[in-house]
Design an enzyme around this catalytic site. Structure first.
Site, short mmCIF file in Angstrom:
data_model
loop_
_atom_site.label_atom_id
_atom_site.label_comp_id
_atom_site.label_asym_id
_atom_site.label_seq_id
_atom_site.Cartn_x
_atom_site.Cartn_y
_atom_site.Cartn_z
N LYS A 60 0.82 -1.24 0.10
CA LYS A 60 -0.09 0.05 0.03
C LYS A 60 0.86 1.23 0.04
O LYS A 60 1.65 1.27 0.75
CB LYS A 60 -0.89 -0.19 1.23
CG LYS A 60 -2.08 0.95 1.28
CD LYS A 60 -2.99 0.92 2.45
CE LYS A 60 -3.80 1.86 2.54
NZ LYS A 60 -4.73 1.94 3.74
N SER A 135 -9.61 2.08 2.77
CA SER A 135 -8.73 2.75 1.97
C SER A 135 -7.79 1.78 1.11
O SER A 135 -7.13 2.27 0.19
CB SER A 135 -8.01 3.45 2.80
OG SER A 135 -7.18 2.91 3.59
N SER A 159 -9.81 -0.43 7.19
CA SER A 159 -9.07 -0.47 5.68
C SER A 159 -8.45 -1.66 5.11
O SER A 159 -8.33 -1.56 3.93
CB SER A 159 -8.37 0.51 5.53
OG SER A 159 -8.96 1.98 5.45
N1 GLN Z 1 -12.97 4.21 6.24
C1 GLN Z 1 -12.43 4.64 7.51
C2 GLN Z 1 -11.61 6.27 7.43
O1 GLN Z 1 -12.16 6.66 6.39
C3 GLN Z 1 -11.30 3.86 7.86
C4 GLN Z 1 -10.05 3.86 6.99
C5 GLN Z 1 -9.00 3.24 7.38
O2 GLN Z 1 -9.01 2.38 8.09
N2 GLN Z 1 -7.68 3.71 7.04
O3 GLN Z 1 -11.45 6.80 8.53
#
Ligand code: GLN
Length: 456
Positions: A60, A135, A159
């Site tokens: 990532k 994400s 994410s």
């Molecule tokens: N969708 C969640 C956020 O926007 C979690 C994102 C994540 O785990 N990085 O914060």
């Protein structure tokens, strides 16, 4: 599934991955290191056998790899090339994994669909009109497309698990602190974790075991406290599995997901587990607290992108003007929203009303999870409310936040959580989430391996 063979020649694995990738029709990658991967694979093939030789790794793009751009999905870091490598990556490479490239993500990890990447969305390889989740959408897509059998993601509120669910792959969010975050672009430090995505539980666990443990460069990374951590049961027989009944019955849950949870419970029971209903804290309270706490931490963590120390700079006649122009031009709308929200909830006069209260909710959520997990070894729950939504379908940010309703509670509690795909609904992947006490990853894997074998 095509992809990289294991245990054999590293170069053959890299070539197989590159041909499976083609021209990356799903836009899983932001950068592919063709030459570097081939060079490293050739060197590995000439050296002694290593446990992860033949494993091709997608990383990532919020994890640093020395010499490769690390954008975090942001224009602000579009040209940032770190000189260091994240510990999690370094440990996999030390065991013979070859880095293929860096994968797409929502900017700074803030999002649930990978549509908030400054470099354009990723498509879901299982259905090209669908989001891959986020994400870590690029990493999930790379595995689901059969390009590689190992990818790293980060999970702050879902994410890793949520994109794993939408793409039909295994995703492990480790216990907070089990894997070093050195080299991870910080989002919300009290929640951030680094973990693997793979086609199978065994492959995800092999990566987790290679990455876990203390790191002199991250004081929060630790072994479980000696003598007090959970020990992995040897067998599924008698394993106490709690089914999160309230969650599984939640209004708005897609029948395909409800059925996946029910089938998984049956499957574990017929394998010998002792299955019972448990009550978990209301997911809504956790969701509300998270969307106060995570932006608050983000507003502080992202203060470092000031045009002086990292990445882009937009010049202005004075210093304050330079900060303003740099940050306005560099951050996308979702990141700006979070920074504004976080700055507000931390400001004098509002801190106690918002941040302080959310901390109180977090403590209560954590206590409730731990109390529940004192009575069972594993909790079985939905990961996401339904199969992957269509690209562009969710335009209101709150609709996107709601996709995290089942992943956020375990994040607030710092628990390990494993997504295991178990089947399909409406032709799209569905699966379940397994939760455990801190450092109970091995127990989750035991149950997860039963589920991925299918059956009743
Ligand atoms: N969708 C969640 C956020 O926007 C979690 C994102 C994540 O785990 N990085 O914060």
């Amino acid at each position: 599934m095509s992809g990289a063979p294991h245990g054999g020649s590293a170069l053959a694995a890299v070539e197989a991955a590159l041909s499976a990738l083609g021209d990356d029709p799903c836009h899983a990658f932001l950068e592919v290191d063709h030459d570097g991967a081939r060079r490293r694979a050739t060197a590995l093939d000439a050296g002694p056998a290593l446990p992860l030789r033949g494993h091709v790794l997608a990383v990532k793009d919020n994890l640093a790899v020395a010499g490769l751009r690390c954008t975090a999905g942001s224009r602000l870091l579009a040209d940032y090339v770190p000189g260091h490598t994240a510990t999690a990556v370094e440990r996999l490479v030390a065991q013979g994994a070859v880095i293929l490239g860096k994968t797409n993500l929502d900017e700074f990890g803030m999002g649930s669909s990978t549509e908030a990447s400054a470099f354009g969305p990723t498509l879901n390889p299982r259905a090209l009109d669908r989001i891959p989740g986020g994400s870590s959408g690029g990493s999930a897509a790379a595995v689901a497309a059969g390009v590689c059998r190992l990818a790293l993601g980060s999970d702050t509120g879902g994410s890793i698990r949520q994109p794993a669910a939408y793409c039909g792959v295994v995703g492990l969010k480790p216990t907070w602190g089990a894997v070093s975050r050195f080299g991870l672009v910080a989002y919300a430090s009290s929640l951030d974790t680094v973990g693997p995505m793979a086609p199978t539980v065994a492959e995800a666990m092999a990566a987790f075991r290679a990455m876990r443990g203390p790191d002199p460069r991250d004081a929060t990374a630790r072994e479980r406290p000696l003598g007090s951590g959970p020990s992995a049961p040897a067998s599924i027989k008698g394993l106490r599995v709690g089914v999160a009944e309230g969650w599984a019955a939640a209004a708005g849950l897609h029948p395909g997901v409800r059925e996946a949870v029910a089938r998984a419970a049956d499957r574990l029971a017929s394998a010998g587990a002792d299955v019972r209903a448990v009550a978990l804290p209301e997911p809504d309270a956790a969701l509300a607290a998270y969307y106060v706490l995570a932006p608050a931490e983000a507003s502080s963590n992202l203060a470092r992108y000031d045009g002086v120390r990292y990445g882009a700079r937009v010049p202005a006649p004075d210093l304050l003007g330079m900060y303003e122009r740099t940050r306005s031009a560099g951050f996308g709308p979702e990141v700006r929203r979070r920074v504004l929200l976080g700055t507000f909830t931390l400001s004098a006069g509002y801190k106690d009303a918002y941040y302080g209260r959310a901390q109180g909710v977090r403590a209560a959520v954590r206590a409730a999870f731990l109390q529940c997990l004192a009575g069972v070894d594993v909790v079985l729950a939905p990961t996401v409310p339904g199969p992957a939504p269509r690209l562009g379908e969710l335009t209101d940010p709150v609709q996107l936040y709601l996709l995290d309703v089942f992943t956020i509670g375990p994040s607030l509690a710092g628990l390990p959580a494993l997504h295991v795909p178990t089947g399909a609904a409406d032709g799209l992947p569905v699966g379940v989430q397994l939760l455990g006490a801190p450092f109970a990853e091995e127990t989750l894997a035991l149950a997860g391996e039963i589920l991925e074998r299918g059956g009743p």
